[in-house]
Design a protein around this motif. Structure first.
Motif, PDB file in Angstrom:
ATOM      1  N   ASN A  81       0.838  -1.123   0.046  1.00  0.00           N
ATOM      2  CA  ASN A  81      -0.004   0.099   0.103  1.00  0.00           C
ATOM      3  C   ASN A  81       0.889   1.211   0.129  1.00  0.00           C
ATOM      4  O   ASN A  81       1.857   1.192   1.046  1.00  0.00           O
ATOM      5  CB  ASN A  81      -0.904  -0.031   1.284  1.00  0.00           C
ATOM      6  N   HIS A 135       0.848   6.066   1.869  1.00  0.00           N
ATOM      7  CA  HIS A 135       1.515   6.920   2.776  1.00  0.00           C
ATOM      8  C   HIS A 135       2.744   7.565   2.140  1.00  0.00           C
ATOM      9  O   HIS A 135       3.631   8.886   2.791  1.00  0.00           O
ATOM     10  CB  HIS A 135       1.642   6.403   4.244  1.00  0.00           C
ATOM     11  N   GLU A 192      -8.646   0.293  -3.069  1.00  0.00           N
ATOM     12  CA  GLU A 192      -9.577   0.651  -2.007  1.00  0.00           C
ATOM     13  C   GLU A 192     -10.591   1.968  -2.141  1.00  0.00           C
ATOM     14  O   GLU A 192      -9.892   2.965  -2.360  1.00  0.00           O
ATOM     15  CB  GLU A 192      -8.908   0.809  -0.697  1.00  0.00           C
ATOM     16  N   GLY A 198      -4.917  -7.332   6.485  1.00  0.00           N
ATOM     17  CA  GLY A 198      -4.179  -6.214   6.345  1.00  0.00           C
ATOM     18  C   GLY A 198      -4.571  -5.138   7.569  1.00  0.00           C
ATOM     19  O   GLY A 198      -5.816  -5.080   8.053  1.00  0.00           O
ATOM     20  N   HIS A 199      -3.860  -4.212   7.829  1.00  0.00           N
ATOM     21  CA  HIS A 199      -3.703  -2.833   8.450  1.00  0.00           C
ATOM     22  C   HIS A 199      -3.116  -3.068   9.936  1.00  0.00           C
ATOM     23  O   HIS A 199      -3.200  -4.028  10.565  1.00  0.00           O
ATOM     24  CB  HIS A 199      -5.448  -2.741   9.108  1.00  0.00           C
ATOM     25  N   LEU A 228       0.071  -3.681  10.071  1.00  0.00           N
ATOM     26  CA  LEU A 228       1.157  -4.617  10.338  1.00  0.00           C
ATOM     27  C   LEU A 228       2.431  -4.287   9.956  1.00  0.00           C
ATOM     28  O   LEU A 228       2.628  -3.228   9.149  1.00  0.00           O
ATOM     29  CB  LEU A 228       0.564  -6.025   9.162  1.00  0.00           C
ATOM     30  N   ASN A 250      -1.924  -6.861   3.005  1.00  0.00           N
ATOM     31  CA  ASN A 250      -1.628  -5.444   2.457  1.00  0.00           C
ATOM     32  C   ASN A 250      -1.053  -5.059   3.372  1.00  0.00           C
ATOM     33  O   ASN A 250      -1.627  -4.784   4.630  1.00  0.00           O
ATOM     34  CB  ASN A 250      -2.967  -5.133   2.091  1.00  0.00           C
ATOM     35  N   ILE A 251       0.293  -4.499   3.129  1.00  0.00           N
ATOM     36  CA  ILE A 251       0.897  -3.526   4.247  1.00  0.00           C
ATOM     37  C   ILE A 251       1.397  -2.178   3.653  1.00  0.00           C
ATOM     38  O   ILE A 251       1.679  -2.192   2.620  1.00  0.00           O
ATOM     39  CB  ILE A 251       2.141  -4.596   4.510  1.00  0.00           C
TER      40      ILE A 251
END
Ligand SMILES: CC(=O)[C@@H](O)[C@H](O)COP(=O)(O)O
Ligand SMILES: NCC(=O)COP(=O)(O)O
Length: 248
Positions: free
Chosen positions: A12, A15, A75, A195-196, A198, A216-217
């Protein structure tokens, strides 16, 4: 039921865009990060186009659509604006997520059970463009069963509660909740992702859960990339999860 040791890494890049948006500059470019991630072994690239556009912008998604060698996991909140945009870009994967403007991050899973008709209509509409639709939900049997009923082929279990757990007992409880959710999802015939929250110190236990298709990281990976570079951050994470999946 047989489950393999293979586990995929979805990177992901939201950020990277957060840093760019902080100053309204042209850098750092999340598209460059995505290409570096792919070179380092990412199996897919995840982006969350938030309603408030706090990080990823339409421009990023449109460019990624053209340049990705792997596949995009898009997403999105369940809004008409996002549905129309998804129909325009036709990503390989779409993950429907809950979204509120004020939240710091995605604070829980989508309430599929509480709005089955609405989510079913969204899944049907998005499946028609050829995307594999997944639902970002809590590891809760009620939500998993509802996800199956609305026709989603895949779910992504929210690992935020596990990541936020503080005591060893809480960590063990939350990990069990995720593992039970994976088993229940697989028994329903769903593809199960997770994910989320991690990061390099908590990911192995999740990667060791049999049957998870993809993790998903994002946030931790982008943070680590500041010190080691994006490619190294991705390859370190990939090595960690593959080793954990093999051991698990
Ligand atoms: C849905 C999800 O878990 C991620 O896309 C996450 O939302 C990205 O980061 P933020 O929640 O900080 O926007
Ligand atoms: N869906 C979870 C995701 O894409 C990455 O979440 P995080 O690692 O940024 O918390």
């Amino acid at each position: 039921m047989t489950t393999s040791n293979r586990i995929l890494l979805g990177v992901n890049i939201d950020h990277v865009a957060t840093l760019r948006q902080a100053r309204g500059t042209r850098y750092p470019d999340p598209v460059k990060a995505a290409l570096d991630a792919e070179e380092a072994g990412a199996d897919g690239i995840t982006v969350h186009l938030r309603e408030d556009r706090r990080h990823i912008q339409e421009r990023d998604v449109l460019l990624l659509k053209d340049v990705l060698q792997t596949r995009m996991n898009f997403e999105m909140g369940v809004t008409e604006e996002m549905m129309a945009f998804a129909e325009r870009i036709r990503p390989a994967h779409i993950c429907l997520v809950p979204e509120t403007r004020q939240e710091l991050t995605t604070e829980g899973g989508l309430d599929v059970a509480g709005q089955e008709e609405r989510i079913k209509a969204a899944v049907e509409r998005l499946s028609k463009i050829g995307s594999e639709v997944s639902l970002f939900i809590d590891a809760d049997e009620r939500q998993i069963a509802a996800s199956k009923r609305v026709g989603a082929p895949a779910i992504e279990l929210h690992t935020g509660r596990y990541a936020d757990a503080e005591t060893p007992t809480e960590v063990a409880e939350e990990l069990k909740r995720v593992a039970d959710g994976v088993a229940f999802g697989l028994a329903q015939g769903l593809i199960v992702n997770a994910g989320h929250g991690l990061h390099y110190h908590n990911v192995e236990a999740v990667a060791a859960i049999k049957g998870i298709n993809e993790l998903n990281i994002g946030h931790a990976l982008v943070a680590h990339a500041l010190f080691v570079g994006f490619k190294s951050a991705v390859s370190e994470m990939k090595a960690l999860i593959l080793a954990a999946a093999l051991k698990g």
